[in-house]
Design a protein around this motif. Structure first.
Motif, mmCIF file in Angstrom:
data_model
loop_
_atom_site.group_PDB
_atom_site.id
_atom_site.type_symbol
_atom_site.label_atom_id
_atom_site.label_comp_id
_atom_site.label_asym_id
_atom_site.label_seq_id
_atom_site.Cartn_x
_atom_site.Cartn_y
_atom_site.Cartn_z
ATOM 1 N N ARG A 167 2.771 -0.194 -17.252
ATOM 2 C CA ARG A 167 4.154 0.271 -17.068
ATOM 3 C C ARG A 167 5.116 -0.910 -17.107
ATOM 4 N NH1 ARG A 167 1.440 1.596 -12.504
ATOM 5 N NH2 ARG A 167 1.624 3.758 -13.143
ATOM 6 N N LEU B 259 -0.645 -2.571 -9.901
ATOM 7 C CA LEU B 259 0.499 -1.654 -9.919
ATOM 8 C C LEU B 259 1.326 -1.818 -11.188
ATOM 9 C CD1 LEU B 259 1.773 -1.882 -6.210
ATOM 10 C CD2 LEU B 259 0.440 -0.060 -7.266
ATOM 11 N N SER C 16 2.983 8.165 -11.029
ATOM 12 C CA SER C 16 2.656 7.534 -12.323
ATOM 13 C C SER C 16 3.902 7.253 -13.145
ATOM 14 C CB SER C 16 1.690 8.414 -13.128
ATOM 15 O OG SER C 16 0.459 8.536 -12.474
ATOM 16 N N GLU D 105 0.831 -1.205 0.000
ATOM 17 C CA GLU D 105 0.000 0.000 0.000
ATOM 18 C C GLU D 105 0.868 1.259 0.000
ATOM 19 O OE1 GLU D 105 -2.829 -0.378 3.170
ATOM 20 O OE2 GLU D 105 -4.174 -1.639 1.961
ATOM 21 N N GLN E 203 1.925 1.470 -3.547
ATOM 22 C CA GLN E 203 0.769 1.931 -4.317
ATOM 23 C C GLN E 203 0.628 3.452 -4.222
ATOM 24 O OE1 GLN E 203 -3.194 0.971 -2.754
ATOM 25 N NE2 GLN E 203 -3.754 0.254 -4.803
ATOM 26 N N SER E 204 0.835 3.987 -3.033
ATOM 27 C CA SER E 204 0.741 5.432 -2.839
ATOM 28 C C SER E 204 1.787 6.169 -3.670
ATOM 29 C CB SER E 204 0.920 5.762 -1.345
ATOM 30 O OG SER E 204 0.867 7.151 -1.126
ATOM 31 N N ASP E 205 3.030 5.654 -3.686
ATOM 32 C CA ASP E 205 4.075 6.282 -4.497
ATOM 33 C C ASP E 205 3.764 6.168 -5.984
ATOM 34 O OD1 ASP E 205 5.766 7.316 -2.540
ATOM 35 O OD2 ASP E 205 6.979 5.495 -2.392
ATOM 36 N N VAL E 206 3.313 5.004 -6.409
ATOM 37 C CA VAL E 206 3.003 4.799 -7.826
ATOM 38 C C VAL E 206 1.866 5.711 -8.275
ATOM 39 C CG1 VAL E 206 2.029 3.143 -9.478
ATOM 40 C CG2 VAL E 206 3.927 2.459 -7.988
ATOM 41 N N HIS E 207 0.830 5.832 -7.461
ATOM 42 C CA HIS E 207 -0.297 6.687 -7.834
ATOM 43 C C HIS E 207 0.103 8.158 -7.852
ATOM 44 C CE1 HIS E 207 -3.655 3.583 -6.754
ATOM 45 N NE2 HIS E 207 -2.921 3.231 -7.794
ATOM 46 N N ALA E 208 0.987 8.556 -6.943
ATOM 47 C CA ALA E 208 1.396 9.959 -6.879
ATOM 48 C C ALA E 208 2.290 10.350 -8.054
ATOM 49 C CB ALA E 208 2.120 10.225 -5.563
#
Length: 221
Positions: free
Chosen positions: A105, A101, A70, A60, A63-68
């Motif tokens: 990419r 995730l 992209s 999680e 996930q937060s880093d990936v969403h922030a």
């Protein structure tokens, strides 16, 4: 600004408070030492039961880093899993989270000493990878321009020790990204010999805080 920017081998790098490294020019996010499944491995080998939340907590955070950010590419530079059996023990919801995730990419698993075998979870499995001027591998060598992990560095300031990046003009060692990972003191000899006298430690947490690795550097670079 909560991140810390620095340059390594003419490549702009950004140390994030989470312990991830971002390369803006390449759209690349790098993390090290997730050690997913550590609680499962400890239970299997010793019978000691730990709260089984580390996989979710670690993923999680990722996930937060990936969403922030992209990113176009994510590189996990080794010891992503605590051992190969830990991969098989991943719950379906965590596998689904990983699949989400990876969608859209490039995803690279770099092999580590805990997870040397192939990973059947999507993405590409490599021993190391060169992107631009930087080489991504699990354990640091004498090569200039390398990004590595393995040592789980922690740095102490005003009595408090926190996971930290360590970098100089030749290399950067990332902190462990996983929730249940321990750490090696930044003044340990194995780390000291990797870095020159002007090395910087970047503490993670709510904000990435940069400080000289050595308060009174004595050794020549």
């Amino acid at each position: 600004m909560n991140e810390h920017d620095f340059t390594l081998a003419d490549t702009q790098c950004r140390a994030l408070p989470s312990g991830a490294l971002f390369l803006p020019a390449h759209g690349l996010l790098c993390v090290s030492d997730l050690h997913l499944g550590k609680s499962d491995r400890i239970a299997r080998r010793s019978g000691v039961m730990l709260p089984p939340y580390e996989v979710r907590q670690t993923l999680e955070k990722l996930q937060s880093d990936v969403h922030a950010i992209s990113p176009k590419m994510v590189i996990c530079i080794g010891d992503s899993f605590d051992d190969l059996q830990a991969i098989d023990s991943l719950h379906d919801d965590m596998r689904l989270l990983l699949t989400g995730l990876q969608a859209g990419r490039e995803w690279i698993w770099i092999e580590g000493n805990h997870d040397p075998g192939p990973v059947d979870l999507g993405g590409t499995h490599l021993a190391e990878l060169t992107v631009g001027t930087l080489c991504f591998r699990h354990i640091a060598t004498a090569q200039s321009g390398e990004v590595s992990g393995h040592y789980h560095p922690k740095h102490r300031v005003t009595g408090r020790s926190r996971p930290a990046f360590i970098y100089d003009k030749a290399r950067v060692v990332l902190p462990a990204y996983g929730a249940y990972t321990g750490g090696l003191s930044s003044d340990a000899p194995v780390l000291d010999q990797l870095f020159d006298k002007n090395a910087i430690a970047v503490l993670t947490g709510h904000k990435a805080v940069a400080t000289p690795l050595r308060k009174f550097p004595q050794r020549a670079s």
